[in-house]
Design an enzyme around this catalytic site. Structure first.
Site, PDB file in Angstrom:
ATOM      1  N   ILE A 111       8.467  -7.790  14.010  1.00 33.93           N
ATOM      2  CA  ILE A 111       8.783  -8.887  14.664  1.00 33.93           C
ATOM      3  C   ILE A 111      10.368  -9.121  14.472  1.00 33.93           C
ATOM      4  O   ILE A 111      11.114  -9.816  15.290  1.00 33.93           O
ATOM      5  CB  ILE A 111       8.191 -10.206  14.277  1.00 33.93           C
ATOM      6  N   ASP A 112      11.074  -8.584  13.267  1.00 28.38           N
ATOM      7  CA  ASP A 112      12.232  -8.655  12.881  1.00 28.38           C
ATOM      8  C   ASP A 112      13.408  -7.789  13.917  1.00 28.38           C
ATOM      9  O   ASP A 112      14.575  -8.257  13.725  1.00 28.38           O
ATOM     10  CB  ASP A 112      12.755  -8.328  11.523  1.00 28.38           C
ATOM     11  N   GLY A 139       7.085  -0.841  10.185  1.00 28.32           N
ATOM     12  CA  GLY A 139       8.533  -0.981  10.193  1.00 28.32           C
ATOM     13  C   GLY A 139       9.226  -0.194   9.263  1.00 28.32           C
ATOM     14  O   GLY A 139       8.658   0.928   8.895  1.00 28.32           O
ATOM     15  N   GLY A 181       0.723  -1.408   0.069  1.00 24.49           N
ATOM     16  CA  GLY A 181       0.122  -0.023   0.014  1.00 24.49           C
ATOM     17  C   GLY A 181       0.698   1.247  -0.167  1.00 24.49           C
ATOM     18  O   GLY A 181       0.586   2.204   0.576  1.00 24.49           O
ATOM     19  N   GLU A 215      15.424 -16.604   7.500  1.00 24.73           N
ATOM     20  CA  GLU A 215      14.941 -16.761   6.052  1.00 24.73           C
ATOM     21  C   GLU A 215      15.930 -16.081   5.023  1.00 24.73           C
ATOM     22  O   GLU A 215      16.089 -16.153   3.832  1.00 24.73           O
ATOM     23  CB  GLU A 215      13.750 -16.358   5.959  1.00 24.73           C
ATOM     24  N   GLN A 247       4.944 -16.732  13.655  1.00 18.98           N
ATOM     25  CA  GLN A 247       5.682 -15.919  14.630  1.00 18.98           C
ATOM     26  C   GLN A 247       4.992 -14.694  14.697  1.00 18.98           C
ATOM     27  O   GLN A 247       5.287 -13.855  15.422  1.00 18.98           O
ATOM     28  CB  GLN A 247       6.931 -15.879  13.948  1.00 18.98           C
ATOM     29  N   ARG A 248       4.173 -14.068  13.442  1.00 20.90           N
ATOM     30  CA  ARG A 248       3.378 -12.914  13.753  1.00 20.90           C
ATOM     31  C   ARG A 248       2.167 -13.123  14.243  1.00 20.90           C
ATOM     32  O   ARG A 248       1.531 -11.967  14.675  1.00 20.90           O
ATOM     33  CB  ARG A 248       3.293 -12.616  11.969  1.00 20.90           C
ATOM     34  N   GLY A 305      13.284 -13.068   9.303  1.00 21.41           N
ATOM     35  CA  GLY A 305      14.281 -12.189   9.619  1.00 21.41           C
ATOM     36  C   GLY A 305      15.040 -12.131   8.309  1.00 21.41           C
ATOM     37  O   GLY A 305      15.801 -12.879   7.770  1.00 21.41           O
ATOM     38  N   ARG A 306      14.511 -10.879   7.503  1.00 22.39           N
ATOM     39  CA  ARG A 306      14.934 -10.672   6.079  1.00 22.39           C
ATOM     40  C   ARG A 306      16.412 -10.404   6.253  1.00 22.39           C
ATOM     41  O   ARG A 306      17.227 -11.075   5.359  1.00 22.39           O
ATOM     42  CB  ARG A 306      14.366  -9.630   5.491  1.00 22.39           C
TER      43      ARG A 306
HETATM   44  O1  F6P Z   1       8.983  -7.600   8.248  1.00 25.89           O
HETATM   45  C1  F6P Z   1       8.630  -8.610   8.674  1.00 25.89           C
HETATM   46  C2  F6P Z   1       8.263 -10.306   7.889  1.00 25.89           C
HETATM   47  O2  F6P Z   1       7.928 -10.926   8.895  1.00 25.89           O
HETATM   48  C3  F6P Z   1       9.693 -10.639   7.342  1.00 25.89           C
HETATM   49  O3  F6P Z   1      10.648 -11.196   8.363  1.00 25.89           O
HETATM   50  C4  F6P Z   1       9.218 -11.424   6.158  1.00 25.89           C
HETATM   51  O4  F6P Z   1      10.189 -11.698   5.171  1.00 25.89           O
HETATM   52  C5  F6P Z   1       8.070 -10.610   5.794  1.00 25.89           C
HETATM   53  O5  F6P Z   1       7.622  -9.980   6.906  1.00 25.89           O
HETATM   54  C6  F6P Z   1       6.974 -11.416   5.087  1.00 25.89           C
HETATM   55  O6  F6P Z   1       6.077 -10.726   4.934  1.00 25.89           O
HETATM   56  P1  F6P Z   1       4.575 -11.306   4.257  1.00 25.89           P
HETATM   57  O7  F6P Z   1       4.277 -12.745   4.556  1.00 25.89           O
HETATM   58  O8  F6P Z   1       3.102 -10.559   5.030  1.00 25.89           O
HETATM   59  O9  F6P Z   1       4.559 -10.672   2.715  1.00 25.89           O
END
Ligand code: F6P
Length: 365
Positions: free
Chosen positions: A140-141, A115, A75, A236, A290-291, A184-185
């Site tokens: 969360i990261d 974030g 968005g 990840e 995790q979210r 964790g990007r």
């Molecule tokens: O930024 C938080 C996060 O959980 C990242 O670790 C992950 O890559 C991303 O969000 C995934 O976002 P979504 O699945 O909502 O597209």
């Protein structure tokens, strides 16, 4: 009477509703009105998606997961995906329409809970369009600069730790290597914190490129010491030396996302271990678990404090700033400082030292 608007943008995190509750209650205490913008900026774009937040709307929401306002990570009002009659999607800048609505509603300020992506957009609105914005750090990261911690992180780590705890018994029963891929990007905060707390043998994070032979050596070392199983936690965004990160295939529905979807590194590592060591190895992705769920006490309290401090900042006209946790206290920091880069795990940090000293392999040596 002052009137403020709050939005929640990007991936959700436990504690969002606690921030909303706190903003509404603190504003009411000053005789102010609060509006919520649904799905990030959508409420500011389409005024029928703007909702008046009263006591009734926020009653009992503090312990609940998710966000009563909804959220989106597609968005960005400066590049909003719009579908034309032919079904083609293109990106349109709708920021001026948002400013017109913002001014028409007579808002004192916009409290943007988000974030790095959402706060970058909020900062852009402040600098390019003159919108008075206050940021609240969510992810969360835990990868936002200029704050000791974001809310949502503690809950995510607790969820990941509980999962790792449960993997021990089944890994042991089957003499298996079990790999859990966590979120964790760009930063390994979740992987490292849960891996240490959950007693993992190996933790792989984006900050430390790993070596497959080093991982296999640790597994063999376990065997030599009579431990015929191993638990690996991988973020990840982690990657092997000289390789890139692993992305999921994306489709048209992902147009307008700020970032590519990551995922699959756990299975990639599992395949390498199976091939190199012959060990029975399985992987799982913890993903959005995790979210979800109720925020921990720590996250609730942090989120409630952030919300109240954001309203104090509005009262003092402290805009284009973010409420931040500094030495355990609430402080205002420039939004520009919070978004200039992702907060990485420092390689000399106590968490890294602790992991190594208690025998956890970080994939490098
Ligand atoms: O930024 C938080 C996060 O959980 C990242 O670790 C992950 O890559 C991303 O969000 C995934 O976002 P979504 O699945 O909502 O597209």
């Amino acid at each position: 009477m002052n009137r403020i608007v709050i939005s929640t943008g990007g991936g959700d995190a436990p504690g969002l509703n606690a921030v909303i509750y706190s903003v509404v209650k603190s504003s009411q205490a000053r005789g102010w009105e609060v509006y919520g913008s649904r799905s990030g900026y959508r409420g500011l774009l389409e005024l029928d998606e703007l909702v008046r937040l009263t006591d009734e709307q926020v009653r009992d929401i503090t312990p609940t997961g998710g966000t009563i306002l909804g959220s989106t990570n597609k968005g960005n009002p400066f590049a909003m995906p719009v579908e034309n009659l032919a079904g083609e999607i293109h990106l349109r800048d709708v920021s001026d329409r948002i400013m017109t609505n913002f001014n028409r509603m007579g808002f004192l300020c916009h409290i943007a809970v988000g974030g790095d992506g959402s706060l970058e957009i909020a900062h852009r609105f402040a600098v390019e369009k003159g919108m008075p914005v206050i940021g609240v750090p969510k992810t969360i990261d835990n990868d936002l600069e200029a704050t000791q911690m974001t809310f949502g992180f503690d809950t995510a780590v607790s969820t990941a730790t509980e999962a790792i705890d449960k993997l021990h018994s089944t890994a042991k029963s089957h003499d298996r290597v079990l790999i859990v891929e966590v979120m964790g990007r760009d930063s390994g905060w979740i992987a490292l914190s849960s891996g240490i707390s959950g007693g993992a043998d190996i933790v792989l994070i984006p900050e430390i490129p790993f070596n497959v032979e080093t991982i296999c050596r640790k597994i063999t070392d376990n065997e030599l010491h009579g431990k015929h199983y191993a638990i690996i936690v991988v973020a990840e965004g982690a990657c092997a030396e000289k390789s890139g990160r692993i992305h999921k295939k994306t489709d048209k529905s992902e147009i307008g996302r700020q970032e590519l979807l990551l995922g699959g590194i756990g299975e990639w590592v599992a395949a390498k271990i199976r091939k190199n060591s012959g060990k029975d190895t399985r992987s799982m992705v913890l993903g959005h678990l995790q979210r979800g769920g109720s925020p921990t006490t720590f996250d609730r309290l942090l989120a409630l404090r952030f919300g109240a401090a954001a309203v104090r900042m509005a009262e003092n006209n402290q805009f284009d700033q973010m409420v931040s946790l500094v030495n355990g206290e609430m402080e205002a920091v420039p939004l520009a400082d919070a978004i200039k880069q992702r907060k990485k795990v420092p390689l000399s940090s106590d968490k890294i030292m602790t992991a190594r000293e208690i025998g956890i392999c970080l994939g490098d040596y």
